[in-house]
Each structure stands twice: as C-alpha cells, then as structure tokens.
Design a protein around this motif. Structure first.
Motif, PDB file in Angstrom:
ATOM      1  N   GLU A 170       0.641  -1.537   0.017  1.00 31.79           N
ATOM      2  CA  GLU A 170      -0.164  -0.208  -0.082  1.00 31.79           C
ATOM      3  C   GLU A 170       1.160   1.050   0.031  1.00 31.79           C
ATOM      4  O   GLU A 170       0.758   2.263  -0.722  1.00 31.79           O
ATOM      5  CB  GLU A 170      -0.940  -0.237   1.458  1.00 31.79           C
ATOM      6  CG  GLU A 170      -2.155  -1.582   1.690  1.00 31.79           C
ATOM      7  CD  GLU A 170      -2.761  -0.944   0.255  1.00 31.79           C
ATOM      8  OE1 GLU A 170      -3.332   0.410  -0.118  1.00 31.79           O
ATOM      9  OE2 GLU A 170      -3.736  -2.283  -0.452  1.00 31.79           O
ATOM     10  N   LEU A 171       1.882   1.535   1.139  1.00 32.84           N
ATOM     11  CA  LEU A 171       2.416   2.841   0.608  1.00 32.84           C
ATOM     12  C   LEU A 171       3.939   2.333  -0.168  1.00 32.84           C
ATOM     13  O   LEU A 171       4.415   3.938  -0.324  1.00 32.84           O
ATOM     14  CB  LEU A 171       3.180   2.376   2.573  1.00 32.84           C
ATOM     15  CG  LEU A 171       2.654   2.222   3.538  1.00 32.84           C
ATOM     16  CD1 LEU A 171       3.389   1.723   4.690  1.00 32.84           C
ATOM     17  CD2 LEU A 171       1.968   3.675   3.617  1.00 32.84           C
ATOM     18  N   ARG A 173       2.888   2.638  -2.792  1.00 31.90           N
ATOM     19  CA  ARG A 173       1.769   2.819  -4.185  1.00 31.90           C
ATOM     20  C   ARG A 173       2.019   4.482  -3.978  1.00 31.90           C
ATOM     21  O   ARG A 173       2.276   5.390  -5.063  1.00 31.90           O
ATOM     22  CB  ARG A 173       0.249   2.602  -3.975  1.00 31.90           C
ATOM     23  CG  ARG A 173       0.354   1.587  -4.625  1.00 31.90           C
ATOM     24  CD  ARG A 173      -0.834   0.865  -5.001  1.00 31.90           C
ATOM     25  NE  ARG A 173      -0.917  -0.458  -4.256  1.00 31.90           N
ATOM     26  CZ  ARG A 173      -2.665  -1.280  -4.358  1.00 31.90           C
ATOM     27  NH1 ARG A 173      -3.261  -0.152  -3.975  1.00 31.90           N
ATOM     28  NH2 ARG A 173      -2.535  -2.553  -4.171  1.00 31.90           N
ATOM     29  N   LEU A 174       2.381   4.938  -3.026  1.00 31.15           N
ATOM     30  CA  LEU A 174       2.250   6.754  -2.272  1.00 31.15           C
ATOM     31  C   LEU A 174       3.945   6.906  -2.529  1.00 31.15           C
ATOM     32  O   LEU A 174       3.693   7.812  -1.795  1.00 31.15           O
ATOM     33  CB  LEU A 174       1.395   6.788  -0.835  1.00 31.15           C
ATOM     34  CG  LEU A 174       0.280   6.168  -0.682  1.00 31.15           C
ATOM     35  CD1 LEU A 174      -0.587   6.644   0.617  1.00 31.15           C
ATOM     36  CD2 LEU A 174      -0.590   7.707  -1.785  1.00 31.15           C
ATOM     37  N   SER A 175       4.758   6.620  -2.888  1.00 35.84           N
ATOM     38  CA  SER A 175       6.278   6.361  -2.788  1.00 35.84           C
ATOM     39  C   SER A 175       7.393   6.428  -4.017  1.00 35.84           C
ATOM     40  O   SER A 175       6.269   5.913  -4.924  1.00 35.84           O
ATOM     41  CB  SER A 175       6.334   5.614  -1.618  1.00 35.84           C
ATOM     42  OG  SER A 175       6.333   3.921  -1.543  1.00 35.84           O
ATOM     43  N   TYR A 194      10.912   5.368   2.565  1.00 36.69           N
ATOM     44  CA  TYR A 194       9.605   5.615   1.696  1.00 36.69           C
ATOM     45  C   TYR A 194      10.581   6.696   1.273  1.00 36.69           C
ATOM     46  O   TYR A 194      11.023   8.169   2.240  1.00 36.69           O
ATOM     47  CB  TYR A 194       8.666   5.433   1.893  1.00 36.69           C
ATOM     48  CG  TYR A 194       8.121   4.707   2.741  1.00 36.69           C
ATOM     49  CD1 TYR A 194       7.595   3.284   1.394  1.00 36.69           C
ATOM     50  CD2 TYR A 194       8.006   3.769   3.564  1.00 36.69           C
ATOM     51  CE1 TYR A 194       7.477   2.082   1.168  1.00 36.69           C
ATOM     52  CE2 TYR A 194       7.714   2.837   4.127  1.00 36.69           C
ATOM     53  CZ  TYR A 194       7.367   1.452   2.634  1.00 36.69           C
ATOM     54  OH  TYR A 194       6.350   0.071   3.070  1.00 36.69           O
ATOM     55  N   VAL A 196       9.188  10.718  -0.421  1.00 42.34           N
ATOM     56  CA  VAL A 196       7.688  10.142  -1.023  1.00 42.34           C
ATOM     57  C   VAL A 196       8.189  12.086  -1.387  1.00 42.34           C
ATOM     58  O   VAL A 196       8.413  13.354  -0.802  1.00 42.34           O
ATOM     59  CB  VAL A 196       6.485  10.149   0.216  1.00 42.34           C
ATOM     60  CG1 VAL A 196       5.310  10.943   0.477  1.00 42.34           C
ATOM     61  CG2 VAL A 196       6.643   8.753   0.939  1.00 42.34           C
ATOM     62  N   ARG A 200       2.173  15.110  -1.315  1.00 38.40           N
ATOM     63  CA  ARG A 200       2.037  13.417  -1.019  1.00 38.40           C
ATOM     64  C   ARG A 200       2.213  13.191   0.360  1.00 38.40           C
ATOM     65  O   ARG A 200       1.835  12.022   0.640  1.00 38.40           O
ATOM     66  CB  ARG A 200       2.282  11.729  -1.915  1.00 38.40           C
ATOM     67  CG  ARG A 200       1.717  12.166  -2.985  1.00 38.40           C
ATOM     68  CD  ARG A 200       2.216  11.212  -3.788  1.00 38.40           C
ATOM     69  NE  ARG A 200       1.145  10.814  -4.618  1.00 38.40           N
ATOM     70  CZ  ARG A 200       1.504   9.498  -5.620  1.00 38.40           C
ATOM     71  NH1 ARG A 200       1.740   8.841  -5.360  1.00 38.40           N
ATOM     72  NH2 ARG A 200       0.783   9.434  -5.998  1.00 38.40           N
ATOM     73  N   LEU A 203      -1.295  13.154   2.400  1.00 34.18           N
ATOM     74  CA  LEU A 203      -1.329  10.818   1.768  1.00 34.18           C
ATOM     75  C   LEU A 203      -0.908  10.219   2.825  1.00 34.18           C
ATOM     76  O   LEU A 203      -1.241   8.896   2.961  1.00 34.18           O
ATOM     77  CB  LEU A 203      -1.312  11.737   0.343  1.00 34.18           C
ATOM     78  CG  LEU A 203      -2.362  10.382  -0.023  1.00 34.18           C
ATOM     79  CD1 LEU A 203      -4.065   9.994  -0.140  1.00 34.18           C
ATOM     80  CD2 LEU A 203      -1.982  10.636  -2.208  1.00 34.18           C
ATOM     81  N   PHE A 204       0.480  10.362   2.363  1.00 34.81           N
ATOM     82  CA  PHE A 204       1.118   8.931   3.202  1.00 34.81           C
ATOM     83  C   PHE A 204       0.886   8.446   4.573  1.00 34.81           C
ATOM     84  O   PHE A 204       0.974   7.994   5.012  1.00 34.81           O
ATOM     85  CB  PHE A 204       2.751   9.479   2.403  1.00 34.81           C
ATOM     86  CG  PHE A 204       3.491   8.711   2.607  1.00 34.81           C
ATOM     87  CD1 PHE A 204       3.423   7.342   2.155  1.00 34.81           C
ATOM     88  CD2 PHE A 204       4.487   8.574   4.403  1.00 34.81           C
ATOM     89  CE1 PHE A 204       5.015   6.093   2.749  1.00 34.81           C
ATOM     90  CE2 PHE A 204       5.130   7.307   4.136  1.00 34.81           C
ATOM     91  CZ  PHE A 204       5.681   6.404   3.343  1.00 34.81           C
ATOM     92  N   LYS A 207      -2.239   7.712   5.477  1.00 34.41           N
ATOM     93  CA  LYS A 207      -2.532   5.887   4.831  1.00 34.41           C
ATOM     94  C   LYS A 207      -1.834   5.579   5.831  1.00 34.41           C
ATOM     95  O   LYS A 207      -2.521   4.447   6.244  1.00 34.41           O
ATOM     96  CB  LYS A 207      -1.726   5.849   3.796  1.00 34.41           C
ATOM     97  CG  LYS A 207      -1.523   4.707   2.974  1.00 34.41           C
ATOM     98  CD  LYS A 207      -3.355   4.528   2.047  1.00 34.41           C
ATOM     99  CE  LYS A 207      -3.819   3.048   1.849  1.00 34.41           C
ATOM    100  NZ  LYS A 207      -4.499   2.887   1.630  1.00 34.41           N
TER     101      LYS A 207
END
Lengths: 235, 63
Positions: A170-171, A173-175, A194, A196, A200, A203-204, A207
């Motif tokens: 999941e993480l 996808r955001l990094s 990560y 990032v 974002r 958002l990160f 999440k």
C-alpha cells in the motif's frame, strides 16, 4: 558542529561539508554556513579549525537539525556527519569532478521527503514474556510452556509478515522509492524508508494512520519528513 | 518515561542513525583525530565512525 566564535586564530582550518544543494533557485542564508558554488549546484560548508571540532551527540543532533533547515529550502543531498575537506578549492574540485552524479541524485530527490516506518509486533513481545514471569511446578510444564511460546512466536511472526507485506504494498503505491531494512530484530517486524513526494506527504501519513487502524495488534512508528539520507548512497 | 519523552527519544535516535550512518560520503583528504584516534584517513576515502563506536574503540584499546 561548527563553533560560532572566531576560528581564524587557529592554524589548521578545514571545511565541514553539510550537503550538496541545487543552487539554481535561491541563495543560502544560514550563517556561518556558506555555499561553494559550481555551475548550478553548491556544497554547503562551514569552516572550523580541526582542534575545535566537536564530535559529541549534541553536535550530531545539531548537524541533523541544520540539514533539516536546508532540506526545507533546497533540494538537498545530505552528507554524512563528519565530512571534511581540506579547503574550498578541494570542495570545488569534488563538485566539478562529480557534477553529473550529484546532478542526477538531486533530480531523483527533488521535491521529495524521506519517511521511516518501523512496525513492532506487541503480540510477539507479550508472549515471549509469559514464561519468564511464572513459577513452574515441573520441568515438563516448563518445557510445554516454552514450546507453546515458541510456536506462538513463530505464528505471530508469520501473521506479522503477511500484514507487513500488505502494508508495504500500500505504501509503495504512494512513494517513489523504498528501501527495506532486512536486519530487523526484537519485536520490530518491519523497517523501511520511503521516498515520498512533498505534495503527497499528508496522504502518506494518513495512509499510515489508516493502516495502523486496520492492524491494531501491530504498533507503527512513523518518523519524518527527513532529508533523503537513505536515498543518496554511493561515493 | 511518558509517551512524549519516549517518542522524542525515538526521533533523536532515528536522527542520529541517519546523520552518522547514512547520507553521502565524499572522498576527502583530511585527517581528523579525536582523542588520539584518527577519524578520517588521508587521501583515498573519508571514513566516518559514529561517536559512540569511536569512544567504545578507545575504551577497548589496551592500556
């Protein structure tokens, strides 16, 4: 690391390099630090005499805080604490010789933060303490309990692995990049950094918070935003 | 230790881990000695030890 007092009364001066920044947009205003510029990049340096350099915990923490300030205003390649070059001429030479490498790295980390995430399994920690706190009536009972502890410890590890695989997916996808730490021990079941995008960031973090809610048996430890320490490796 | 203290300590440890062990290493040409131990070596590579490791090394040296 650099003391504020007059350092020019000492004989041997060195340049402490804090980091390399994209110097195309704005000027550095963090005295007593100053830039050594080569084309559109610069090394942020401070000058001090060798005899007055500090290498204690406080100096390292202050160094880290300075890097955070730099990271706020510039795209930054942080240098490791204790990076010294002989003089500004040497700093310039390093920038000139490695310009392409630094430029590429700066592009990679531009407008990005680093976040560190560690996940601890409370279940694992609790179960391993049970057998240490009780009194045992027989050796057999003790061994049975030890075996039970071992089995539950393994099962907890397997459960945690499944969960952290999902969390990591999941993480990711955001990094933009992630670096897993393969050496985890104790009740830490997962450790990863990560990279990032700044936009974002919220958002990160949200999440991570949502994932923590989904896995109450795990304890999340999110730190950051950091300068991209883990994503600038290489000499 | 309350939760805020613990959280601050963790952050400091994370910070120290990063500044001492991560970040870019630049080839250097300066020798720095701290407590009679060379921290950086001339010419080829600039090698940085953590303060704690360095102090530990010093303690472990034979008298």
């Amino acid at each position: 690391m650099i003391e504020g007092s007059n350092v020019f009364d000492q004989k041997v001066l060195v340049c402490c390099v804090y980091g390399i920044v994209d110097y195309s947009a704005q000027e550095l205003k963090i005295p007593p630090l100053y830039p050594v510029v080569y084309r559109d990049i610069a090394a942020v340096v401070g000058t001090s005499c060798k005899e007055r350099l500090k290498f204690d915990r406080q100096a390292a923490i202050e160094y880290g805080h300075t890097l955070e300030v730099l990271h706020r205003d510039f795209t930054l390649i942080p240098c490791r604490f204790g990076t010294f070059l002989q003089n500004e001429h040497t700093v310039s030479r390093v920038l000139r010789e490695h310009y392409c490498v630094y430029k590429k790295k700066l592009e990679e980390v531009k407008d990005r933060h680093e976040f560190g995430l560690k996940i601890m399994s409370e279940k694992k920690a609790q179960r391993s303490n049970v057998s240490n706190e009780r009194r045992w009536e027989s050796g057999k009972e003790y061994l049975m309990q030890k075996f039970y502890d071992y089995r539950t410890h393994i099962e907890a590890g397997q459960d945690a692995k499944k969960a952290t695989d999902v969390i990591h997916g999941e993480l990711q996808r955001l990094s933009n990049m992630s670096l897993k730490d393969t050496k985890v021990n104790g009740n830490v079941v997962f450790s990863c950094n990560y990279l990032v995008e700044k936009r974002r960031k919220s958002l990160f973090c949200s999440k991570v918070q949502a994932l923590q809610g989904m896995y109450p048996e795990l304890r999340f430890l999110l730190t950051g935003p950091w300068p991209p320490y883990n994503f600038v490796a290489g000499n | 230790m309350n939760e805020i203290d613990a959280s601050q300590n963790v952050t400091v440890l994370e910070l120290l881990d990063r500044v001492l062990n991560k970040g870019v290493v630049i080839a250097g040409d300066v020798t720095i000695s701290v407590a009679d131990i060379d921290l950086l070596y001339v010419g080829v590579k600039l090698l940085v030890c953590s303060v704690e490791t360095m102090e530990q090394d010093k303690k472990n040296l034979p008298a």
